[in-house]
Design a protein around this motif. Structure first.
Motif, PDB file in Angstrom:
ATOM      1  N   ALA A  14       0.825  -1.213   0.000  1.00  0.00           N
ATOM      2  CA  ALA A  14       0.000   0.000   0.000  1.00  0.00           C
ATOM      3  C   ALA A  14       0.853   1.254   0.000  1.00  0.00           C
ATOM      4  CB  ALA A  14      -0.928  -0.004   1.217  1.00  0.00           C
ATOM      5  N   LEU A  15       2.066   1.155   0.501  1.00  0.00           N
ATOM      6  CA  LEU A  15       2.958   2.310   0.590  1.00  0.00           C
ATOM      7  C   LEU A  15       4.380   1.823   0.413  1.00  0.00           C
ATOM      8  CD1 LEU A  15       2.623   5.371   1.197  1.00  0.00           C
ATOM      9  CD2 LEU A  15       3.280   4.860   3.545  1.00  0.00           C
ATOM     10  N   ARG A  16       5.173   2.602  -0.343  1.00  0.00           N
ATOM     11  CA  ARG A  16       6.549   2.221  -0.628  1.00  0.00           C
ATOM     12  C   ARG A  16       7.458   3.426  -0.481  1.00  0.00           C
ATOM     13  NH1 ARG A  16       4.694  -0.060  -6.354  1.00  0.00           N
ATOM     14  NH2 ARG A  16       3.842   2.030  -6.218  1.00  0.00           N
ATOM     15  N   VAL A  17       8.736   3.157  -0.296  1.00  0.00           N
ATOM     16  CA  VAL A  17       9.716   4.224  -0.255  1.00  0.00           C
ATOM     17  C   VAL A  17       9.732   4.957  -1.591  1.00  0.00           C
ATOM     18  CG1 VAL A  17      12.178   4.746  -0.039  1.00  0.00           C
ATOM     19  CG2 VAL A  17      11.130   3.063   1.479  1.00  0.00           C
ATOM     20  N   ASP A  18       9.777   6.273  -1.555  1.00  0.00           N
ATOM     21  CA  ASP A  18       9.806   7.163  -2.719  1.00  0.00           C
ATOM     22  C   ASP A  18       8.439   7.337  -3.359  1.00  0.00           C
ATOM     23  OD1 ASP A  18      11.637   8.907  -4.100  1.00  0.00           O
ATOM     24  OD2 ASP A  18      11.394   7.672  -5.862  1.00  0.00           O
ATOM     25  N   ASP A  19       7.379   6.837  -2.736  1.00  0.00           N
ATOM     26  CA  ASP A  19       6.031   7.118  -3.221  1.00  0.00           C
ATOM     27  C   ASP A  19       5.715   8.598  -3.013  1.00  0.00           C
ATOM     28  OD1 ASP A  19       5.071   4.858  -4.362  1.00  0.00           O
ATOM     29  OD2 ASP A  19       4.056   4.098  -2.587  1.00  0.00           O
ATOM     30  N   VAL A  20       4.948   9.168  -3.929  1.00  0.00           N
ATOM     31  CA  VAL A  20       4.490  10.556  -3.807  1.00  0.00           C
ATOM     32  C   VAL A  20       3.115  10.534  -3.160  1.00  0.00           C
ATOM     33  CG1 VAL A  20       3.903  12.669  -5.042  1.00  0.00           C
ATOM     34  CG2 VAL A  20       5.807  11.260  -5.817  1.00  0.00           C
ATOM     35  N   VAL A  21       2.985  11.186  -2.006  1.00  0.00           N
ATOM     36  CA  VAL A  21       1.740  11.137  -1.241  1.00  0.00           C
ATOM     37  C   VAL A  21       1.325  12.545  -0.837  1.00  0.00           C
ATOM     38  CG1 VAL A  21       2.191   8.817  -0.342  1.00  0.00           C
ATOM     39  CG2 VAL A  21       3.000  10.809   0.927  1.00  0.00           C
ATOM     40  N   VAL A  22       0.052  12.661  -0.500  1.00  0.00           N
ATOM     41  CA  VAL A  22      -0.497  13.883   0.077  1.00  0.00           C
ATOM     42  C   VAL A  22      -1.107  13.499   1.422  1.00  0.00           C
ATOM     43  CG1 VAL A  22      -2.135  15.773  -0.180  1.00  0.00           C
ATOM     44  CG2 VAL A  22      -0.959  14.874  -2.194  1.00  0.00           C
ATOM     45  N   VAL A  23      -0.482  13.956   2.509  1.00  0.00           N
ATOM     46  CA  VAL A  23      -0.955  13.665   3.862  1.00  0.00           C
ATOM     47  C   VAL A  23      -0.975  14.961   4.656  1.00  0.00           C
ATOM     48  CG1 VAL A  23      -0.183  11.258   3.922  1.00  0.00           C
ATOM     49  CG2 VAL A  23       1.414  13.058   4.545  1.00  0.00           C
ATOM     50  N   GLU A  24      -2.000  15.111   5.475  1.00  0.00           N
ATOM     51  CA  GLU A  24      -2.144  16.316   6.296  1.00  0.00           C
ATOM     52  C   GLU A  24      -2.051  17.584   5.444  1.00  0.00           C
ATOM     53  OE1 GLU A  24      -2.761  16.322   9.733  1.00  0.00           O
ATOM     54  OE2 GLU A  24      -3.111  14.194   9.332  1.00  0.00           O
ATOM     55  N   ASN A  25      -2.640  17.516   4.236  1.00  0.00           N
ATOM     56  CA  ASN A  25      -2.616  18.646   3.289  1.00  0.00           C
ATOM     57  C   ASN A  25      -1.195  19.041   2.888  1.00  0.00           C
ATOM     58  OD1 ASN A  25      -5.456  18.933   3.314  1.00  0.00           O
ATOM     59  ND2 ASN A  25      -5.346  20.137   5.200  1.00  0.00           N
ATOM     60  N   GLU A  26      -0.281  18.107   2.941  1.00  0.00           N
ATOM     61  CA  GLU A  26       1.108  18.343   2.551  1.00  0.00           C
ATOM     62  C   GLU A  26       1.491  17.362   1.450  1.00  0.00           C
ATOM     63  OE1 GLU A  26       2.969  20.699   3.481  1.00  0.00           O
ATOM     64  OE2 GLU A  26       2.399  21.370   5.489  1.00  0.00           O
ATOM     65  N   TRP A  27       2.224  17.866   0.437  1.00  0.00           N
ATOM     66  CA  TRP A  27       2.699  17.047  -0.666  1.00  0.00           C
ATOM     67  C   TRP A  27       4.156  16.669  -0.418  1.00  0.00           C
ATOM     68  CZ3 TRP A  27       6.776  17.360  -4.016  1.00  0.00           C
ATOM     69  CH2 TRP A  27       6.724  16.572  -5.164  1.00  0.00           C
ATOM     70  N   GLY A  28       4.470  15.385  -0.555  1.00  0.00           N
ATOM     71  CA  GLY A  28       5.845  14.972  -0.325  1.00  0.00           C
ATOM     72  C   GLY A  28       6.087  13.544  -0.785  1.00  0.00           C
TER      73      GLY A  28
END
Length: 282
Positions: free
Chosen positions: A131-145
């Motif tokens: 479901a989640l991997r290193v270097d994945d692009v995510v949006v959490v807590e209204n933050e992009w990273g």
């Protein structure tokens, strides 16, 4: 005078030196085994570089290897500590009393470490459920990273402005989040521009298509121009672009927005938003 009494201090010193030497041997063996584990995992990790275009498999393997390496290191440390404790004669008697009260201790430890254990299982679930991997692009807590590090208890997200957002592993198993690279790194983005009612739409489309043809960060999968709203004193135009990854998409969206502004300023000034006032005399 009894000779055994004379040699008793020497025997005690020899026993102490022997125990210290045995402890050092155990610690050295654990350190060597940890080094071998780190080398083996590093060799496997090197076969899966993530600085390539299609790195989904590599990111999944690196995430799982990182967690497996931490688990192996923890097991080695626990076994080494157990072997060191067994060198002391009183530990065996202590172990019997500990086993006698294991039920009560396990209940207390389970209640005290409930949060820690939940994070531990959540970390393992994230690594092996893909479901989640290193270097994945995510949006959490209204933050992009990007996912920078995944451990057994927490996940580090590197925000675009170099900040680090540290979240417990249970956050990603209990809270919805956006993963832009779950299946692939290809991504579609939009640019919205407010223009005047008199904007020449055919000229705007020609300009947009000609500009995209000059951009290396446009992957050619798709593009479109559509008027999505027409209220008040202007119209809202949506430009759709595609790119190979989120970084390229961000640069492309900014470039499209800037080019449309320059086009409106120099080629089609009638497209600039304006407010109309109708003066009526008595």
């Amino acid at each position: 005078m009894d000779r055994r009494a004379c040699y008793a201090p020497l025997t005690d010193w020899l026993d102490a030196i022997g125990r210290v030497a045995l402890i050092l041997v155990i610690a050295s063996a654990a350190w060597l085994l940890s080094g071998i584990i780190a080398f083996a995992f590093g060799a496997v990790r090197a076969r899966y570089p993530i600085d390539v275009a299609d790195n989904g498999v590599a990111r999944r393997v690196r995430t799982q290897l990182g967690l497996l390496q931490r688990i192996a290191s923890v097991v080695v440390v626990i076994l080494a500590l157990g072997a060191i404790l067994l060198t002391f004669p009183g530990v065996q008697a202590l172990g019997a009393s500990v086993l006698a009260s294991a039920g009560l201790v396990s209940v207390i430890a389970g209640l005290a470490a409930q949060s820690t254990l939940s994070n531990l299982f959540a970390g393992v679930q994230l690594a092996f459920s893909d479901a989640l991997r290193v270097d994945d692009v995510v949006v959490v807590e209204n933050e992009w990273g990007r996912i920078e590090e995944m451990t057994l208890s927490y996940v580090v997200v590197r925000i675009w402005d170099e900040r680090r957002l540290v979240l417990p592993s249970t956050y990603f198993t209990t809270t919805p989040f956006t993963n832009w690279t779950r299946a692939s790194s290809d991504i579609t983005g939009t640019v919205y521009v407010d223009l005047d009612w008199t904007v020449p739409l055919d000229g705007l489309r020609e300009r947009f298509e000609a500009f995209l043809a000059t951009r290396d960060d446009w992957d050619g999968r798709g593009s479109s121009v559509a008027v999505t709203d027409a209220t008040g004193g202007g119209v809202q135009v949506r430009f759709v672009v595609t790119a190979a990854d989120s970084g390229s998409l961000w640069n492309l969206r900014c470039a499209v927005r800037e080019d449309i502004v320059r086009w409106a300023q120099s080629v089609a000034p009638v497209a600039l938003p304006r407010t109309r006032v109708d003066m009526v005399s008595d």
